[in-house]
Enzyme design. Structure first.
Site, mmCIF file in Angstrom:
data_model
loop_
_atom_site.group_PDB
_atom_site.id
_atom_site.type_symbol
_atom_site.label_atom_id
_atom_site.label_comp_id
_atom_site.label_asym_id
_atom_site.label_seq_id
_atom_site.Cartn_x
_atom_site.Cartn_y
_atom_site.Cartn_z
ATOM 1 N N ASP A 31 3.754 -45.985 5.188
ATOM 2 C CA ASP A 31 4.526 -46.998 5.914
ATOM 3 C C ASP A 31 5.799 -46.408 6.512
ATOM 4 O O ASP A 31 6.184 -46.751 7.639
ATOM 5 C CB ASP A 31 4.878 -48.164 4.989
ATOM 6 C CG ASP A 31 3.657 -48.984 4.592
ATOM 7 O OD1 ASP A 31 2.593 -48.796 5.217
ATOM 8 O OD2 ASP A 31 3.763 -49.797 3.660
ATOM 9 N N THR A 34 4.805 -44.454 9.534
ATOM 10 C CA THR A 34 4.479 -45.377 10.620
ATOM 11 C C THR A 34 5.741 -45.862 11.319
ATOM 12 O O THR A 34 5.843 -45.838 12.553
ATOM 13 C CB THR A 34 3.704 -46.590 10.081
ATOM 14 O OG1 THR A 34 2.467 -46.159 9.514
ATOM 15 C CG2 THR A 34 3.415 -47.591 11.191
ATOM 16 N N THR A 82 -3.374 -49.987 2.490
ATOM 17 C CA THR A 82 -3.226 -51.366 2.034
ATOM 18 C C THR A 82 -3.398 -52.321 3.213
ATOM 19 O O THR A 82 -3.329 -51.917 4.374
ATOM 20 C CB THR A 82 -1.833 -51.584 1.418
ATOM 21 O OG1 THR A 82 -0.824 -51.392 2.436
ATOM 22 C CG2 THR A 82 -1.595 -50.598 0.278
ATOM 23 N N ASP A 89 0.761 -51.082 10.847
ATOM 24 C CA ASP A 89 0.321 -50.073 11.806
ATOM 25 C C ASP A 89 -0.052 -50.718 13.135
ATOM 26 O O ASP A 89 0.325 -50.224 14.208
ATOM 27 C CB ASP A 89 -0.865 -49.297 11.231
ATOM 28 C CG ASP A 89 -1.238 -48.103 12.093
ATOM 29 O OD1 ASP A 89 -0.378 -47.222 12.291
ATOM 30 O OD2 ASP A 89 -2.379 -48.060 12.587
ATOM 31 N N ASP A 93 1.832 -50.242 16.727
ATOM 32 C CA ASP A 93 1.083 -49.811 17.909
ATOM 33 C C ASP A 93 1.430 -50.677 19.112
ATOM 34 O O ASP A 93 1.596 -50.190 20.232
ATOM 35 C CB ASP A 93 -0.422 -49.879 17.647
ATOM 36 C CG ASP A 93 -0.914 -48.763 16.745
ATOM 37 O OD1 ASP A 93 -0.148 -47.809 16.499
ATOM 38 O OD2 ASP A 93 -2.070 -48.846 16.279
#
Length: 222
Positions: A31, A34, A82, A89, A93
């Protein structure tokens, strides 16, 4: 999705594994990677594209898009991601895509003063979000909403190559940005229609939205 992309992705997954292991040993989480990768890509897109630094903008965004893919490799090393990680994610994006097209729209409007390019970039900006939303909303309803002639990896390749070549050091090709954005705009509209059709033809798509047995009906939002 093309075989070339699948082969490239498989090679990246293999090469990124040692980096993913090192990142995990350093205490990083998927995370965090990300969020960091997305933040850097967004900052790069919104600071470089609007001032016409398209070559460096494309280089920076490309680097951090690849870095952002590291989160998947890290999740695999941990035995799988998860549900929250998947949502995070996907959200990041969308933010990254929006920043790229917003930055290019600004440059098209105030740097190039090109109404046609503004139209193309706005089409790409809107459709990039809607295409992903169709899939998410369809899956939330138990329907199929994927597919289409162009998906996010191809979309990023087209826009970043077009932007980079248009500002290529020593030998810029300004026309490549216009061509790339209009090709992408048309392909994105076609993909949007293909996904709507996929949802429309999915089993159960035409069942009543409000059940007759008194169950709570679905909302219009996922």
């Amino acid at each position: 999705m093309s075989n070339v992309y699948l082969m490239t992705r498989a090679a990246y997954v293999k090469l990124s594994r040692p980096v993913a292991k090192a990142a995990l040993r350093a205490g990083l989480t998927p995370d965090i990677v990300t969020l960091a990768g997305t933040a850097a890509a967004v900052i790069g897109a919104l600071t470089l594209f609007p001032i016409g630094q398209l070559w460096w903008g494309a280089v920076v965004v490309s680097f951090f898009v690849l870095a952002d893919m590291l989160d998947g490799a890290m999740a695999r090393e941990q035995g799988g991601g998860t549900r929250f990680g998947a949502v995070l994610d996907a959200t990041c994006d969308r933010l990254g895509d929006g920043a790229v097209f917003a930055g290019l729209t600004w440059w098209a409007a105030f740097g190039l003063d090109s109404p046609s390019l503004v139209v193309a970039t706005l089409i790409c900006l809107v459709t990039s979000q809607v295409i992903s939303y169709i899939k998410a909303r369809a899956e939330a309803s138990g329907l199929r909403g994927d597919g289409g002639i162009i998906e996010r990896p191809e979309r990023l390749v087209i826009v970043l190559i077009g932007a980079g070549l248009s500002d290529l050091p020593f030998f810029p090709l300004p026309w490549t940005l216009h061509v790339a954005m209009w090709v992408l705009a048309v392909a994105s509209v076609v993909t949007l229609l293909q996904r709507v059709h996929a949802v429309r033809t999915s089993p159960g798509a035409m069942e009543p939205l409000h059940p007759a047995n008194g169950e709570k009906p679905e909302t219009s939002e996922p």
